[in-house]
Motif scaffolding. Structure first.
Motif, short mmCIF file in Angstrom:
data_model
loop_
_atom_site.label_atom_id
_atom_site.label_comp_id
_atom_site.label_asym_id
_atom_site.label_seq_id
_atom_site.Cartn_x
_atom_site.Cartn_y
_atom_site.Cartn_z
N LYS A 178 0.81 -1.26 -0.11
CA LYS A 178 0.06 -0.28 0.06
C LYS A 178 0.95 1.17 0.14
CE LYS A 178 -3.78 0.15 2.78
NZ LYS A 178 -4.63 0.01 1.95
N GLY A 179 0.48 2.32 -0.74
CA GLY A 179 1.02 3.56 -0.31
C GLY A 179 2.09 3.91 -1.44
N VAL A 180 2.60 3.05 -2.34
CA VAL A 180 3.39 3.00 -3.33
C VAL A 180 2.86 2.81 -4.68
CG1 VAL A 180 5.42 2.75 -1.90
CG2 VAL A 180 4.21 0.96 -2.91
N ALA A 181 3.37 3.36 -5.78
CA ALA A 181 3.00 2.93 -7.10
C ALA A 181 3.44 1.34 -7.40
CB ALA A 181 3.65 3.92 -8.06
N ALA A 182 2.36 0.78 -8.07
CA ALA A 182 2.44 -0.64 -8.42
C ALA A 182 3.39 -0.57 -9.54
CB ALA A 182 1.15 -1.19 -8.54
N LYS A 183 4.56 -0.17 -9.34
CA LYS A 183 5.44 -0.28 -10.84
C LYS A 183 6.85 -0.68 -10.22
CE LYS A 183 7.02 2.60 -14.62
NZ LYS A 183 6.77 4.10 -15.15
N ASN A 184 7.73 -1.40 -11.01
CA ASN A 184 9.10 -1.77 -10.69
C ASN A 184 9.26 -1.97 -9.46
OD1 ASN A 184 11.47 -1.69 -12.24
ND2 ASN A 184 12.37 0.02 -11.45
N LEU A 185 8.35 -2.81 -8.69
CA LEU A 185 8.88 -3.00 -7.32
C LEU A 185 9.61 -4.24 -6.88
CD1 LEU A 185 4.97 -3.15 -6.31
CD2 LEU A 185 6.34 -1.49 -5.55
N TYR B 110 5.73 -12.81 -16.04
CA TYR B 110 4.56 -12.13 -16.16
C TYR B 110 4.63 -10.75 -15.27
CZ TYR B 110 -0.45 -11.08 -14.79
OH TYR B 110 -1.55 -10.25 -14.67
N LEU B 111 5.05 -10.76 -13.88
CA LEU B 111 5.04 -9.59 -13.28
C LEU B 111 6.17 -8.60 -14.12
CD1 LEU B 111 4.89 -10.68 -9.81
CD2 LEU B 111 3.09 -10.08 -11.09
N VAL B 112 7.27 -9.02 -14.51
CA VAL B 112 7.90 -8.23 -15.13
C VAL B 112 7.31 -7.55 -16.53
CG1 VAL B 112 10.27 -7.94 -16.58
CG2 VAL B 112 10.05 -9.24 -14.38
N ALA B 113 6.59 -8.57 -16.95
CA ALA B 113 6.02 -8.06 -18.48
C ALA B 113 5.17 -6.91 -18.19
CB ALA B 113 5.46 -9.01 -19.31
N GLN B 114 4.34 -7.03 -16.75
CA GLN B 114 3.25 -6.10 -16.57
C GLN B 114 3.87 -4.81 -15.90
OE1 GLN B 114 -0.10 -6.94 -16.66
NE2 GLN B 114 0.59 -8.15 -18.21
N GLY B 115 5.19 -4.50 -16.04
CA GLY B 115 5.78 -3.47 -15.39
C GLY B 115 5.61 -3.39 -13.85
N LEU B 116 5.33 -4.41 -13.25
CA LEU B 116 5.02 -4.46 -11.82
C LEU B 116 6.43 -4.89 -10.92
CD1 LEU B 116 1.89 -6.58 -11.27
CD2 LEU B 116 1.94 -4.23 -11.07
N ALA B 117 7.22 -5.82 -11.55
CA ALA B 117 8.18 -6.22 -10.71
C ALA B 117 9.67 -5.84 -11.37
CB ALA B 117 8.44 -7.80 -10.90
N ASP B 118 10.57 -5.26 -10.43
CA ASP B 118 12.08 -4.93 -10.97
C ASP B 118 12.62 -6.25 -11.04
OD1 ASP B 118 14.71 -4.12 -11.04
OD2 ASP B 118 14.76 -2.61 -9.53
N PRO B 119 13.03 -6.67 -12.28
CA PRO B 119 13.78 -7.92 -12.62
C PRO B 119 14.95 -8.05 -11.92
CG PRO B 119 14.10 -6.55 -14.66
CD PRO B 119 13.12 -5.85 -13.50
#
Length: 323
Positions: free
Chosen positions: A51-58, A127-136
């Motif tokens: 919560k509280g952070v952008a769901a991007k490159n996490l 999948y998470l990397v392709a969605q931009g959610l995960a920092d590889p």
């Protein structure tokens, strides 16, 4: 929360809260995601984002369940909430061999330890990397029992995927794991042979060796923490000792926690607190999430007591070689 519904009056009455200290507004939402694995099989997984952070490159931590013939269920997960609170996205895939998706999906895991079952985790990361959610570059893996095996397999067989790993009561050598089946597991021995590999055949022994992370310990380059209970009847202490010694002998840093008063997973609160205090600091050091540095004197003392210097680890009886 638990409610009582009166069918006659149509009234819903609150009875009690299961965890009254936890406020729903403070908890991160869990959602269902689906993605295709290496062979096109659809995998359902549960994803929790901080919560509280952008769901991007996490930074993200994959948490495979134990069993493996069980499943992760939707709902409150202490592990998901703990890690999300520290800033991580958390992914729990119900990989093939998981229950609850039909017999065909269950049997799709037969003979696939370290192979397609592992792909089901790896393709979740993709999948998470392709969605931009995960920092590889900031993906970790953490699990216990079979989830611990999957953790070791992840860093041994796909060393470029993970940047940190915490393996809890984790089988490292499937041959010694099956050789150590306790008497009360005897009824399930044939089922384990069918779902893993049969060590009474040359083909089965070769498959177990191939699927054992210990045989690929020389490929591990991910920072690793190993956690073990000294009295574990399911995954014996030797499973942890073997992988710790294998990494130590190639001068690779490995952290080792060994609780003398625990079995297959930690039950004593002080041991659990010590383990999670060590794990969150370890993960933060590699993945740059948050961690709480302070802890009670009792937890700090216990952490010191169960922390093992890998230089002091010795192996007992001769170990079946991995070739």
């Amino acid at each position: 929360m638990a409610y009582l519904f009166d069918r006659q009056t149509k009234q819903l009455t609150k009875q009690y809260e299961t965890w009254p200290q936890l406020h729903a507004a403070d908890l991160a939402d869990m959602k269902v995601v689906r993605y295709k694995s290496s062979d096109g099989l659809e995998i359902q997984a549960y994803l929790t984002l901080p919560k509280g952070v952008a769901a991007k490159n996490l930074p993200v931590i994959v948490v495979p369940h134990g069993g493996p013939w069980s499943r992760t269920a939707y709902g409150f997960s202490a592990m998901h909430q703990f890690l999300a609170n520290r800033g991580y996205g958390v992914l729990s895939p119900n990989f093939r061999a998981s229950t609850g998706y039909g017999k065909q999906f269950l049997n799709a895991g037969n003979g696939e330890w370290g192979r397609k079952m592992q792909d089901d985790l790896t393709w979740g990361v993709k999948y998470l990397v392709a969605q931009g959610l995960a920092d590889p570059k900031r993906v970790g893996i953490m699990g216990g029992s079979y989830g611990g095996y999957a953790t070791l397999a992840g860093v041994a067989f796909t060393p470029d995927v993970y940047s940190a790993a915490v393996a809890i009561v984790a089988p490292s050598n499937l041959t010694t794991l099956l050789n150590a089946i306790p008497p009360y597991w005897e009824a399930g021995r044939k089922q384990m042979y069918a779902r893993m590999a049969d060590p009474t055949t040359a083909e089965g022994r070769a498959a177990l060796a191939r699927m054992s992370p210990l045989g690929s310990a020389d490929k591990i380059k991910t920072p690793l923490m190993v956690v073990q209970g000294a009295n574990d009847p399911r995954v014996n202490k030797a499973e942890a000792d073997q992988i710790v010694v294998a990494l130590r002998d190639r001068h690779y840093p490995v952290q080792y926690l060994l609780a003398p008063d625990e079995g297959h997973g930690f039950a004593r609160p002080v041991n659990n607190m010590a383990m999670y205090a060590a794990a969150e600091k370890f993960l933060a050091g590699q993945l740059h999430g948050r961690y709480q540095a302070s802890m009670s004197p009792a937890v700090a003392q216990r952490l010191q007591e169960i922390t093992v210097d890998p230089k002091t680890v010795t192996l007992g009886a001769p170990i079946t070689a991995i070739k």
